[in-house]
Design a protein around this motif. Structure first.
Motif, PDB file in Angstrom:
ATOM      1  N   SER A  22      98.918  70.042 -91.461  1.00 33.19           N
ATOM      2  CA  SER A  22      97.468  70.071 -91.734  1.00 33.19           C
ATOM      3  C   SER A  22      97.082  69.006 -92.751  1.00 33.19           C
ATOM      4  O   SER A  22      96.017  68.381 -92.629  1.00 33.19           O
ATOM      5  CB  SER A  22      97.060  71.461 -92.231  1.00 33.19           C
TER       6      SER A  22
ATOM      7  N   ILE B 224      92.816  73.889 -93.029  1.00 33.81           N
ATOM      8  CA  ILE B 224      93.120  74.394 -94.364  1.00 33.81           C
ATOM      9  C   ILE B 224      94.585  74.178 -94.718  1.00 33.81           C
ATOM     10  O   ILE B 224      95.454  74.132 -93.847  1.00 33.81           O
ATOM     11  CB  ILE B 224      92.711  75.877 -94.543  1.00 33.81           C
TER      12      ILE B 224
ATOM     13  N   THR C 223      98.145  77.714 -91.034  1.00 33.60           N
ATOM     14  CA  THR C 223      97.358  77.444 -89.827  1.00 33.60           C
ATOM     15  C   THR C 223      97.691  78.477 -88.756  1.00 33.60           C
ATOM     16  O   THR C 223      98.861  78.773 -88.517  1.00 33.60           O
ATOM     17  CB  THR C 223      97.672  76.024 -89.299  1.00 33.60           C
TER      18      THR C 223
ATOM     19  N   ASP D  29      96.357  69.784 -84.696  1.00 34.97           N
ATOM     20  CA  ASP D  29      97.144  70.499 -85.692  1.00 34.97           C
ATOM     21  C   ASP D  29      97.555  71.825 -85.058  1.00 34.97           C
ATOM     22  O   ASP D  29      96.793  72.417 -84.304  1.00 34.97           O
ATOM     23  CB  ASP D  29      96.284  70.760 -86.933  1.00 34.97           C
TER      24      ASP D  29
END
Ligand SMILES: Nc1nc2c(ncn2[C@@H]2O[C@H](COP(=O)(O)OP(=O)(O)OP(=O)(O)O)[C@@H](O)[C@H]2O)c(=O)[nH]1
Ligand SMILES: [Mg+2]
Length: 301
Positions: free
Chosen positions: A19, A32, A40, A59
């Motif tokens: 991320s 985040i 994640t 991601d």
């Protein structure tokens, strides 16, 4: 002029820095990040422009040995992200090296990624000395036929430009997949919920971050240009509710303030954020919760 566009999946163990790398490539915090594993939960797309190439970074949740339904759905989402990609980037941590978890991923890659372009990104090079990197590069390339090896620090930005340029050239020729000014393919209400979940994960301990989910229930655009956002934090037990609220509500207040500030920066306008904590003992077995997270409930079967 010919344009290029395609998908790049970022895969790896939890905490590898996927991320962080996505955010750096996109130039904004779309996904985040915390120092904890399994941050994640779903596939998050971030769009980066590199000259005449548009690179859509995917991601993914970290790959680990799943125990719960949620874990299984996360791991399935990660492999799903890899299956659709033009290039797969496997991220590993320089200081942890070729772990058992990495070995498991390499075995799975050999089975699932036949004929795909796979490159290795050794991340967190800021944490080791050069000889360690050379040895790790050799070890990894002996175990899997990576097309290239990049040494990067997603956090500090080292080596990231090289990786970006290589990926830009590796994208197939074709029209852009997203408008040039779009950076994420995730509804704002979900980005907002994720920001709150990040702040909760940073402040809560042990199993609690893994036993809660955040949903945006209501979003109201106000005449003065601000937004009112109502979110629910679902927890699995009564006891968890008390911990999330904190003494005199201080934990939830701090979470709410931190999430609001980040949202305001992201959106460039004022936000009124209201959080409510609800106990829902069975939320980890509810299909609707998975849909809200961007996961497929049946993947958890
Ligand atoms: N020292 C160092 N830390 C990094 C680097 N890149 C990421 N980190 C840190 O590693 C931790 C995990 O980063 P994430 O980006 O959340 O990792 P992830 O792979 O997305 O993790 P999951 O979502 O749990 O699978 C965070 O504390 C980051 O700040 C780096 O290049 N160097
Ligand atoms: Mg992540």
């Amino acid at each position: 002029m010919t344009t290029r566009a395609g998908f790049v999946a970022l895969i790896g163990e939890p905490n590898a820095g996927k991320s962080t790398l996505l955010n750096r490539m996109v130039g904004a915090k779309v996904s985040i990040v915390t120092h904890k594993v399994q941050t994640t939960r779903a596939r998050i797309r971030g769009v980066a422009m590199a000259g005449e190439s548009q690179i859509v970074f995917v991601d993914t949740p970290g790959l680990f040995r799943p125990r719960r339904r949620l874990d299984r759905a996360m791991v399935a989402a990660a492999w799903g992200g890899a299956a659709d990609a033009d290039v797969i980037v496997l991220l590993i941590e320089a200081h942890r090296g070729k772990t058992d978890g990495v070995d498991t991923i390499l075995t799975a890659l050999s089975e699932k990624a036949t004929g795909r372009r796979v490159v290795l990104a050794i991340n967190k090079i800021d944490r080791v000395e050069a000889p360690v990197l050379l040895k790790l590069t050799e070890e990894m390339n002996a175990a899997f036929p990576f097309e290239r090896t990049f040494m990067i620090s997603a956090e500090r930005g080292y080596g990231v430009q090289d990786l970006r340029e290589w990926l830009a050239h590796a994208m197939p020729e074709g029209p852009f997949l997203y408008p040039e000014d779009q950076i994420a393919d995730l509804p704002m209400r979900m980005i907002a919920a994720e920001m709150t979940r990040e702040k909760l994960t940073l402040r809560l301990h042990e199993e609690l971050p893994y036993q809660l989910t955040v949903e945006t229930e209501h979003w109201e655009e106000r005449k003065d240009g601000s937004a009112r956002i109502d979110q629910v934090v679902y927890v699995a037990r009564d006891g968890h509710k008390g911990i999330v609220l904190g003494k005199g509500g201080e934990t939830i207040k701090a979470v709410s303030k931190a999430a609001r500030e980040e949202l305001e920066e992201f959106m460039g306008r004022r936000v009124h954020l209201f959080l409510q904590v609800k106990v829902r003992p069975n939320w980890l077995e509810e299909a609707e919760r998975y849909t809200e997270m961007g996961l497929d409930f049946r993947d958890g079967n």
